[in-house]
Design a protein around this motif. Structure first.
Motif: not given
Length: 235
Positions: A185-189, A196-197, A215-217, A226-227
């Motif tokens: 997910d993170i790499r694609a975003g 990316t979160i 960021a991390v939630i 966060t957004l």
């Protein structure tokens, strides 16, 4: 003075917010583990716990099953092909027996929608299964588009940015962010140029801080704030 109850909601921090499905929007681990174990049992393999299967989720059903087979005695291509079909058939028949939204997810999506955001799903689950699952939970209408691991053709699932670009196109363009729980997910975003979160409550294969997200939630109560921190001061 306008009464507080009638004041319009502020604009969403992003025009589009994309989400992974398994481990991000929904806790699908119970149903996926049951499907893996159904396939493994057909060849006399021991069952795996839900906790053992959770970090195998994220790269699609075939990759999940390959890891399950490797953990219980080895994996060869012919057996993997046969058991993959068994897994998919069982999963489709029991797709929402145990699956539930993560706490606070519905409220967070309601808030984003009320503020005008277009919400999308980009998952490595087969598109037909993703749609069936969201239909079963009454969630499909919430999403402007649903893109699966097979939607863009072979080799174009996450971590490729192609499904993220497709999400942007189908949602009409604009500012966007992506939320997920895996390196895919993170790499694609990030490859698509989006903030990316990462979800610390997801199906992690490594410490969440190592995913490289912006960021991390720890829960959905943190998503909208966060957004908002990411959003341009001019918005």
């Amino acid at each position: 003075m306008t009464p507080i109850s009638s004041r319009p909601s502020p604009a969403a921090p992003f025009d589009i917010v994309g989400f992974d499905l398994d481990g991000t929007l929904l806790d699908t681990s119970g149903d996926l583990a049951a499907a893996v174990n159904h396939a493994l049992a057909s060849v006399g393999r021991p069952a795996l716990s839900v906790e053992a299967v959770r970090p195998m989720i994220g790269g699609g059903a075939r990759a999940m099953l390959a890891q399950g087979m490797a953990a219980t005695g080895g994996c060869d291509a012919a057996t993997l092909d046969r058991l993959h079909r068994l897994l998919l058939d069982h999963y489709e028949a029991h797709i929402a027996d145990l699956t539930r939204p993560f706490p606070g997810m519905i409220a967070a999506l309601d808030t984003l929608a009320a503020r005008g955001a277009r919400i999308a799903v980009v998952t490595n689950k087969l598109e037909a299964l993703a749609r069936k699952l969201l239909d079963a939970l009454g969630l499909t209408a919430r999403f402007a588009c649903i893109i699966g691991g097979d939607t863009m053709g072979p080799g174009n699932a996450k971590p490729s940015p192609k499904p993220i670009y497709e999400m942007l196109a189908r949602c009409g363009g604009g500012t966007a962010a992506f939320v997920g729980d895996s390196l895919f997910d993170i790499r694609a975003g990030q490859a698509a140029g989006l903030p990316t979160i990462a979800c610390a409550f997801g199906f992690l294969t490594q410490p969440v801080g190592e995913l490289g997200a912006d960021a991390v939630i720890d829960g959905y109560a943190e998503l909208v704030p966060t957004l908002e921190r990411f959003a341009s001061p001019s918005r």
